[in-house]
Design an enzyme around this catalytic site. Structure first.
Site, PDB file in Angstrom:
ATOM      1  N   LYS A  91      23.402  59.640 -24.507  1.00 20.45           N
ATOM      2  CA  LYS A  91      22.834  59.675 -23.154  1.00 20.45           C
ATOM      3  C   LYS A  91      23.917  59.790 -22.087  1.00 20.45           C
ATOM      4  O   LYS A  91      23.667  60.294 -20.982  1.00 20.45           O
ATOM      5  CB  LYS A  91      21.964  58.448 -22.912  1.00 20.45           C
ATOM      6  CG  LYS A  91      22.700  57.117 -22.938  1.00 20.45           C
ATOM      7  CD  LYS A  91      21.731  55.961 -22.741  1.00 20.45           C
ATOM      8  CE  LYS A  91      22.447  54.612 -22.748  1.00 20.45           C
ATOM      9  NZ  LYS A  91      21.480  53.487 -22.564  1.00 20.45           N
ATOM     10  N   ASP A 168      31.874  89.568 -40.187  1.00 22.05           N
ATOM     11  CA  ASP A 168      31.534  89.302 -38.794  1.00 22.05           C
ATOM     12  C   ASP A 168      30.538  88.146 -38.770  1.00 22.05           C
ATOM     13  O   ASP A 168      29.644  88.074 -39.621  1.00 22.05           O
ATOM     14  CB  ASP A 168      30.904  90.556 -38.177  1.00 22.05           C
ATOM     15  CG  ASP A 168      30.878  90.512 -36.663  1.00 22.05           C
ATOM     16  OD1 ASP A 168      30.445  89.476 -36.120  1.00 22.05           O
ATOM     17  OD2 ASP A 168      31.256  91.505 -36.025  1.00 22.05           O
ATOM     18  N   GLU A 169      30.675  87.257 -37.792  1.00 20.05           N
ATOM     19  CA  GLU A 169      29.773  86.099 -37.750  1.00 20.05           C
ATOM     20  C   GLU A 169      28.330  86.483 -37.446  1.00 20.05           C
ATOM     21  O   GLU A 169      27.418  85.666 -37.646  1.00 20.05           O
ATOM     22  CB  GLU A 169      30.269  85.066 -36.730  1.00 20.05           C
ATOM     23  CG  GLU A 169      30.074  85.415 -35.279  1.00 20.05           C
ATOM     24  CD  GLU A 169      31.180  86.300 -34.719  1.00 20.05           C
ATOM     25  OE1 GLU A 169      31.180  86.535 -33.501  1.00 20.05           O
ATOM     26  OE2 GLU A 169      32.046  86.755 -35.506  1.00 20.05           O
ATOM     27  N   GLY A 351      40.874  92.074 -35.222  1.00 20.91           N
ATOM     28  CA  GLY A 351      39.736  92.953 -35.470  1.00 20.91           C
ATOM     29  C   GLY A 351      40.070  94.354 -35.013  1.00 20.91           C
ATOM     30  O   GLY A 351      40.495  95.205 -35.782  1.00 20.91           O
TER      31      GLY A 351
END
Length: 405
Positions: A91, A168-169, A351
């Site tokens: 919280k 690739d995710e 990449g």
């Protein structure tokens, strides 16, 4: 009595940071204190949180803030990460500008967590490389592609000399490239590449689906001979990662992807610190690799945050070190700076810097390997490029990031 220490950053804590800290310590443990009878206070004393430290400072933007450390009795919660996070930041995360910066666990609590199964040395042992940063590449443009296309991408990346290749995710279960077939067909491709080059390459397959299905799927991956599991940890939760790391029927390294974590870490006033979520908690829950944005690329973190993640992944602890993987927008011209900042024990992850090379993915891999060798041999990169056509082309395309002394 064992305690867990939680450190928070309170933005605009009000006129009395000490009072605010005391409110948190009491509110997240026994609920109230001064109104309790003395007998009840004595009974609840061992459950009461306590303020360890309050330091009032200014943020980089000149805003008033306070760094607060509170000790929570471990008797208040079970030895699992969900219970800890709910206690110290449940919280409270809804209560104004407050960020959870760090957690310090007792040694006894750490014994209930798995840490990485393999860690840096275990991964290096699988590949057979111990004296340089490892090189990883990523499948690109995979949506809508079939198995033959993925196999060719895999082959070209392996021929370029990369040590690891990851899905690739956003590559999920598809009819054209299903999970199990990616493992079995990918294994054949990498075995053929090994016969050709003599270099070992590991493939991280993306583990996806409903949470209730994942363990069975991971165990099947192990049976089929998968090398590494890629997991979008913060889409599923740290407890899911931990459950895999603790499972003896899933004897595979786990690669933690940071997808979704930006929603939890990016604000200066809310959520978690990058180093806690992507460094310490990933490591403690069992990640053998932790991917995170580098300070230099297309999705960059401030350097202090990226280095703090690296530090949490690798510093001395009861757990094996996690391989740090600074990522996003990496090209060969950045390698000297990466190696200066992150040293030998990290993974260079590229990449577009591999697939976008004029000579294709194989040329991209060779360019990275050449510049890594140049740094290790203390050879000027420009001199190395004279003998490496692939590196020369890469530097012409992307340039070079200068390293300041």
């Amino acid at each position: 009595m064992s305690e867990l220490l939680a450190t928070y950053i309170l933005a605009d804590p009000g006129c009395d940071a000490e009072k605010r800290a005391e409110q948190i310590a009491i509110g997240l443990t026994v609920g109230s204190w001064t109104d309790l009878p003395l007998l009840k206070q004595e009974q609840l004393k061992k459950h009461k949180g306590r303020v360890v430290n309050v330091e009032e400072t200014e943020s980089e933007l000149g805003e008033k803030q306070a760094t607060v450390t509170i000790a929570y009795p471990e008797a208040n919660f079970t030895n699992d990460i969900p219970a800890v996070l709910t206690t110290v930041f449940g919280k409270l995360s809804l209560d104004g500008k407050i960020k959870l910066a760090d957690l310090e666990f007792s040694r006894s609590f750490k014994q209930s967590l798995p840490g990485p199964k393999f860690g840096v040395y275990g991964i290096r042992k699988k590949i057979g490389e111990f004296e340089r940063p490892l090189l990883m590449s990523i499948f690109k443009g995979v949506i809508g592609r079939d198995m033959e296309d993925l196999k060719e991408q895999l082959r070209q990346q392996a021929l370029g000399g990369v040590d690891l290749i990851k899905d690739d995710e956003i590559l999920f279960e598809t009819g054209s490239a299903p999970f199990e077939k990616r493992i079995t067909e990918g294994k054949k491709v990498l075995e053929e590449a090994f016969e050709e080059t003599g270099r070992k390459t590991l493939y991280a397959v993306n583990l996806t689906g409903r949470t209730m299905e994942l363990k069975a799927k991971a165990r099947k991956a192990a049976e089929l001979g998968a090398d590494v599991l890629l997991l979008n940890v913060f889409a599923y939760g740290l407890d899911v990662l931990q459950s895999f790391a603790e499972d003896d029927d899933i004897p595979l390294p786990i690669m933690a992807h940071p997808a979704v974590s930006g929603a939890l870490t990016s604000s200066p006033h809310y959520g978690f610190s990058h180093s806690l979520l992507l460094g310490k908690l990933n490591r403690y829950a069992g990640a053998d690799f932790s991917l995170f944005p580098s300070p230099y690329g297309s999705v960059a973190l401030p350097k202090r945050d990226a280095l703090a993640i690296y530090d949490e992944c690798t510093k001395e602890d009861v757990f094996k070190p996690t391989f740090a993987v600074p990522s996003a927008g990496i090209h060969p011209g950045m390698v000297p700076l990466l190696m200066k900042d992150f040293g030998i024990d990290h993974i260079i992850n590229a990449g577009g810097g591999i697939h976008g090379h004029p000579n294709g993915a194989a040329g991209g891999g060779r360019a990275f390997r050449a510049v890594i060798d140049a740094v290790l041999e203390a050879e000027p990169v420009e001199e190395k490029a004279k003998r490496s056509p692939d590196l020369k082309l890469a530097l012409e395309k992307w340039g070079r990031v200068e390293v300041s002394v």
